[in-house]
Design a protein around this motif. Structure first.
Motif, PDB file in Angstrom:
ATOM      1  N   ALA A 119      14.302  32.730  59.646  1.00 32.11           N
ATOM      2  CA  ALA A 119      13.779  33.508  60.774  1.00 32.11           C
ATOM      3  C   ALA A 119      12.340  33.955  60.521  1.00 32.11           C
ATOM      4  O   ALA A 119      11.483  33.874  61.412  1.00 32.11           O
ATOM      5  N   ILE A 120      12.067  34.415  59.302  1.00 31.95           N
ATOM      6  CA  ILE A 120      10.702  34.839  58.958  1.00 31.95           C
ATOM      7  C   ILE A 120       9.751  33.640  59.017  1.00 31.95           C
ATOM      8  O   ILE A 120       8.652  33.727  59.560  1.00 31.95           O
ATOM      9  N   ASP A 121      10.194  32.502  58.491  1.00 29.88           N
ATOM     10  CA  ASP A 121       9.368  31.286  58.545  1.00 29.88           C
ATOM     11  C   ASP A 121       9.102  30.868  59.990  1.00 29.88           C
ATOM     12  O   ASP A 121       7.996  30.452  60.332  1.00 29.88           O
ATOM     13  N   ALA A 122      10.134  30.990  60.835  1.00 31.69           N
ATOM     14  CA  ALA A 122       9.994  30.582  62.240  1.00 31.69           C
ATOM     15  C   ALA A 122       8.981  31.449  62.980  1.00 31.69           C
ATOM     16  O   ALA A 122       8.128  30.921  63.700  1.00 31.69           O
ATOM     17  N   ILE A 123       9.049  32.758  62.812  1.00 33.73           N
ATOM     18  CA  ILE A 123       8.099  33.615  63.529  1.00 33.73           C
ATOM     19  C   ILE A 123       6.691  33.453  62.942  1.00 33.73           C
ATOM     20  O   ILE A 123       5.706  33.413  63.673  1.00 33.73           O
TER      21      ILE A 123
ATOM     22  N   ARG B 158       1.469  39.663  59.175  1.00 37.78           N
ATOM     23  CA  ARG B 158       1.817  40.881  59.935  1.00 37.78           C
ATOM     24  C   ARG B 158       3.160  40.675  60.620  1.00 37.78           C
ATOM     25  O   ARG B 158       3.246  40.499  61.828  1.00 37.78           O
ATOM     26  N   ILE B 159       4.228  40.722  59.823  1.00 41.73           N
ATOM     27  CA  ILE B 159       5.575  40.498  60.329  1.00 41.73           C
ATOM     28  C   ILE B 159       6.372  41.790  60.202  1.00 41.73           C
ATOM     29  O   ILE B 159       6.261  42.513  59.212  1.00 41.73           O
ATOM     30  N   GLY B 160       7.180  42.058  61.203  1.00 45.80           N
ATOM     31  CA  GLY B 160       8.098  43.187  61.180  1.00 45.80           C
ATOM     32  C   GLY B 160       9.472  42.703  61.602  1.00 45.80           C
ATOM     33  O   GLY B 160       9.620  41.584  62.106  1.00 45.80           O
ATOM     34  N   ALA B 161      10.484  43.524  61.394  1.00 44.81           N
ATOM     35  CA  ALA B 161      11.844  43.134  61.765  1.00 44.81           C
ATOM     36  C   ALA B 161      12.641  44.350  62.207  1.00 44.81           C
ATOM     37  O   ALA B 161      12.432  45.454  61.710  1.00 44.81           O
ATOM     38  N   MET B 162      13.554  44.109  63.161  1.00 47.13           N
ATOM     39  CA  MET B 162      14.453  45.141  63.654  1.00 47.13           C
ATOM     40  C   MET B 162      15.857  44.554  63.724  1.00 47.13           C
ATOM     41  O   MET B 162      16.024  43.397  64.110  1.00 47.13           O
ATOM     42  N   GLY B 163      16.842  45.362  63.340  1.00 47.06           N
ATOM     43  CA  GLY B 163      18.229  44.915  63.422  1.00 47.06           C
ATOM     44  C   GLY B 163      19.080  45.964  64.095  1.00 47.06           C
ATOM     45  O   GLY B 163      18.896  47.168  63.875  1.00 47.06           O
ATOM     46  N   PHE B 164      19.993  45.508  64.904  1.00 51.34           N
ATOM     47  CA  PHE B 164      20.884  46.402  65.637  1.00 51.34           C
ATOM     48  C   PHE B 164      22.322  46.084  65.257  1.00 51.34           C
ATOM     49  O   PHE B 164      22.737  44.919  65.306  1.00 51.34           O
TER      50      PHE B 164
ATOM     51  N   LYS C 108      12.104  41.559  49.402  1.00 55.53           N
ATOM     52  CA  LYS C 108      10.720  42.027  49.191  1.00 55.53           C
ATOM     53  C   LYS C 108       9.709  41.002  49.688  1.00 55.53           C
ATOM     54  O   LYS C 108       8.764  40.640  48.990  1.00 55.53           O
ATOM     55  N   HIS C 109       9.906  40.513  50.885  1.00 54.71           N
ATOM     56  CA  HIS C 109       9.043  39.477  51.443  1.00 54.71           C
ATOM     57  C   HIS C 109       7.628  40.021  51.608  1.00 54.71           C
ATOM     58  O   HIS C 109       7.418  41.049  52.247  1.00 54.71           O
ATOM     59  N   PRO C 110       6.607  39.368  51.061  1.00 59.48           N
ATOM     60  CA  PRO C 110       5.246  39.902  51.094  1.00 59.48           C
ATOM     61  C   PRO C 110       4.624  39.990  52.483  1.00 59.48           C
ATOM     62  O   PRO C 110       3.696  40.765  52.689  1.00 59.48           O
ATOM     63  N   SER C 111       5.111  39.223  53.440  1.00 60.55           N
ATOM     64  CA  SER C 111       4.531  39.244  54.787  1.00 60.55           C
ATOM     65  C   SER C 111       5.128  40.315  55.684  1.00 60.55           C
ATOM     66  O   SER C 111       4.605  40.584  56.752  1.00 60.55           O
ATOM     67  N   VAL C 112       6.234  40.910  55.261  1.00 57.32           N
ATOM     68  CA  VAL C 112       6.936  41.882  56.099  1.00 57.32           C
ATOM     69  C   VAL C 112       6.479  43.281  55.723  1.00 57.32           C
ATOM     70  O   VAL C 112       6.694  43.743  54.604  1.00 57.32           O
ATOM     71  N   GLY C 113       5.846  43.951  56.691  1.00 57.60           N
ATOM     72  CA  GLY C 113       5.291  45.271  56.434  1.00 57.60           C
ATOM     73  C   GLY C 113       6.157  46.421  56.876  1.00 57.60           C
ATOM     74  O   GLY C 113       6.000  47.537  56.390  1.00 57.60           O
ATOM     75  N   ALA C 114       7.073  46.172  57.805  1.00 55.73           N
ATOM     76  CA  ALA C 114       7.926  47.248  58.299  1.00 55.73           C
ATOM     77  C   ALA C 114       9.215  46.660  58.854  1.00 55.73           C
ATOM     78  O   ALA C 114       9.222  45.549  59.385  1.00 55.73           O
ATOM     79  N   MET C 115      10.287  47.415  58.693  1.00 55.63           N
ATOM     80  CA  MET C 115      11.565  47.004  59.274  1.00 55.63           C
ATOM     81  C   MET C 115      12.384  48.236  59.596  1.00 55.63           C
ATOM     82  O   MET C 115      12.206  49.294  58.996  1.00 55.63           O
ATOM     83  N   ALA C 116      13.262  48.076  60.583  1.00 52.11           N
ATOM     84  CA  ALA C 116      14.108  49.183  61.009  1.00 52.11           C
ATOM     85  C   ALA C 116      15.469  48.654  61.413  1.00 52.11           C
ATOM     86  O   ALA C 116      15.596  47.524  61.894  1.00 52.11           O
ATOM     87  N   THR C 117      16.478  49.468  61.206  1.00 51.43           N
ATOM     88  CA  THR C 117      17.814  49.150  61.668  1.00 51.43           C
ATOM     89  C   THR C 117      18.357  50.335  62.452  1.00 51.43           C
ATOM     90  O   THR C 117      18.133  51.488  62.082  1.00 51.43           O
ATOM     91  N   PHE C 118      19.018  50.030  63.542  1.00 51.01           N
ATOM     92  CA  PHE C 118      19.570  51.046  64.423  1.00 51.01           C
ATOM     93  C   PHE C 118      21.076  50.829  64.516  1.00 51.01           C
ATOM     94  O   PHE C 118      21.518  49.741  64.874  1.00 51.01           O
TER      95      PHE C 118
ATOM     96  N   ALA D 241      13.980  50.140  45.608  1.00 53.21           N
ATOM     97  CA  ALA D 241      13.252  49.030  44.985  1.00 53.21           C
ATOM     98  C   ALA D 241      12.422  48.286  46.011  1.00 53.21           C
ATOM     99  O   ALA D 241      11.336  47.802  45.711  1.00 53.21           O
ATOM    100  N   ALA D 242      12.914  48.188  47.233  1.00 57.63           N
ATOM    101  CA  ALA D 242      12.190  47.462  48.269  1.00 57.63           C
ATOM    102  C   ALA D 242      11.123  48.313  48.934  1.00 57.63           C
ATOM    103  O   ALA D 242      10.168  47.793  49.475  1.00 57.63           O
ATOM    104  N   ALA D 243      11.279  49.622  48.883  1.00 56.79           N
ATOM    105  CA  ALA D 243      10.382  50.503  49.630  1.00 56.79           C
ATOM    106  C   ALA D 243       8.943  50.416  49.155  1.00 56.79           C
ATOM    107  O   ALA D 243       8.031  50.727  49.903  1.00 56.79           O
ATOM    108  N   SER D 244       8.730  49.992  47.911  1.00 55.18           N
ATOM    109  CA  SER D 244       7.359  49.893  47.427  1.00 55.18           C
ATOM    110  C   SER D 244       6.602  48.759  48.105  1.00 55.18           C
ATOM    111  O   SER D 244       5.392  48.737  48.111  1.00 55.18           O
ATOM    112  N   LYS D 245       7.296  47.797  48.692  1.00 52.05           N
ATOM    113  CA  LYS D 245       6.668  46.648  49.332  1.00 52.05           C
ATOM    114  C   LYS D 245       6.522  46.816  50.845  1.00 52.05           C
ATOM    115  O   LYS D 245       5.646  46.234  51.445  1.00 52.05           O
TER     116      LYS D 245
END
Length: 198
Positions: free
Chosen positions: A103-107, A117-123, A137-147, A175-179
């Motif tokens: 999915a990250i590769d596709a976007i 500048r990739i972000g992700a959201m999950g519901f 810890k994907h280097p291109s993903v700067g923010a993500m959220a889950t609801f 561990a992931a929050a640093s990235k």
């Protein structure tokens, strides 16, 4: 894939854009859920957050296949869900990791998307891929959220650094929050998410 409409004042001339990309991970209802379509459309047209250029959104399917059979046959759905979400003996979810990476590769490969500048959201069910993306810890993903993200089985996952089992998600998320930034939004009395899974 959802893309913003070209600005009305410059619709005739193509603009070379470098837009952020957002991956939406679906609920148990699947990627055709009308809510996700609405959310994708509202994100690409969100001018306050993304400015006049907007963003590009991909709704990723983590359960189905090319023919979509997993969404019409609940028995197959449960079998596929288990094969993707239940960790192996080493505490890894390699199928889920592979689908999240796809999915990250596709976007990132979409025309006009800035792959850095990739972000992700999950519901709901989409909480699992968000957790896995944080672990990656994907280097291109700067923010993500889950609801209302469900995290059943996460206590059986290996830690990010090695093969040791963790009691909960704290080590995984810290561990992931640093990235990148990870936001987990869950109602205190949500009947689908036991406190011990948070």
């Amino acid at each position: 894939i959802y893309r913003p409409s070209p600005p009305s004042n410059n619709a005739s001339s193509p603009v070379k854009r470098s837009l952020p990309g957002i991956v939406l991970f679906h609920t148990g209802a699947g990627p055709q859920d009308i809510f996700l379509r609405w959310k994708a459309d509202s994100l690409v047209n969100e001018r306050e957050v993304f400015g006049d250029e907007g963003c590009v959104v991909l709704i990723a399917d983590i359960i189905g296949d090319a023919s979509g059979w997993a969404w019409h046959d609940r028995e197959k759905y449960e079998a596929v869900r288990k094969s993707i979400l239940v960790p192996d003996a080493n505490g890894e979810r390699k199928k889920l990791t592979g689908r999240v990476q796809a999915a990250i590769d596709a976007i990132a490969s979409q025309p006009g998307v800035d792959a850095e500048r990739i972000g992700a959201m999950g519901f709901c069910l989409g909480g699992h891929p968000i957790l896995e993306l944080a672990r990656m810890k994907h280097p291109s993903v700067g923010a993500m959220a889950t609801f209302h993200g469900v995290f059943d089985g996460v206590r059986k996952l290996s830690s990010v650094e090695g093969g040791n089992s963790v009691e909960g998600m704290d080590d995984v998320v810290s561990a992931a929050a640093s990235k990148c930034n990870v936001l987990v939004c869950t109602g205190e009395e949500d009947p689908f998410i036991p406190v011990e899974d948070l």
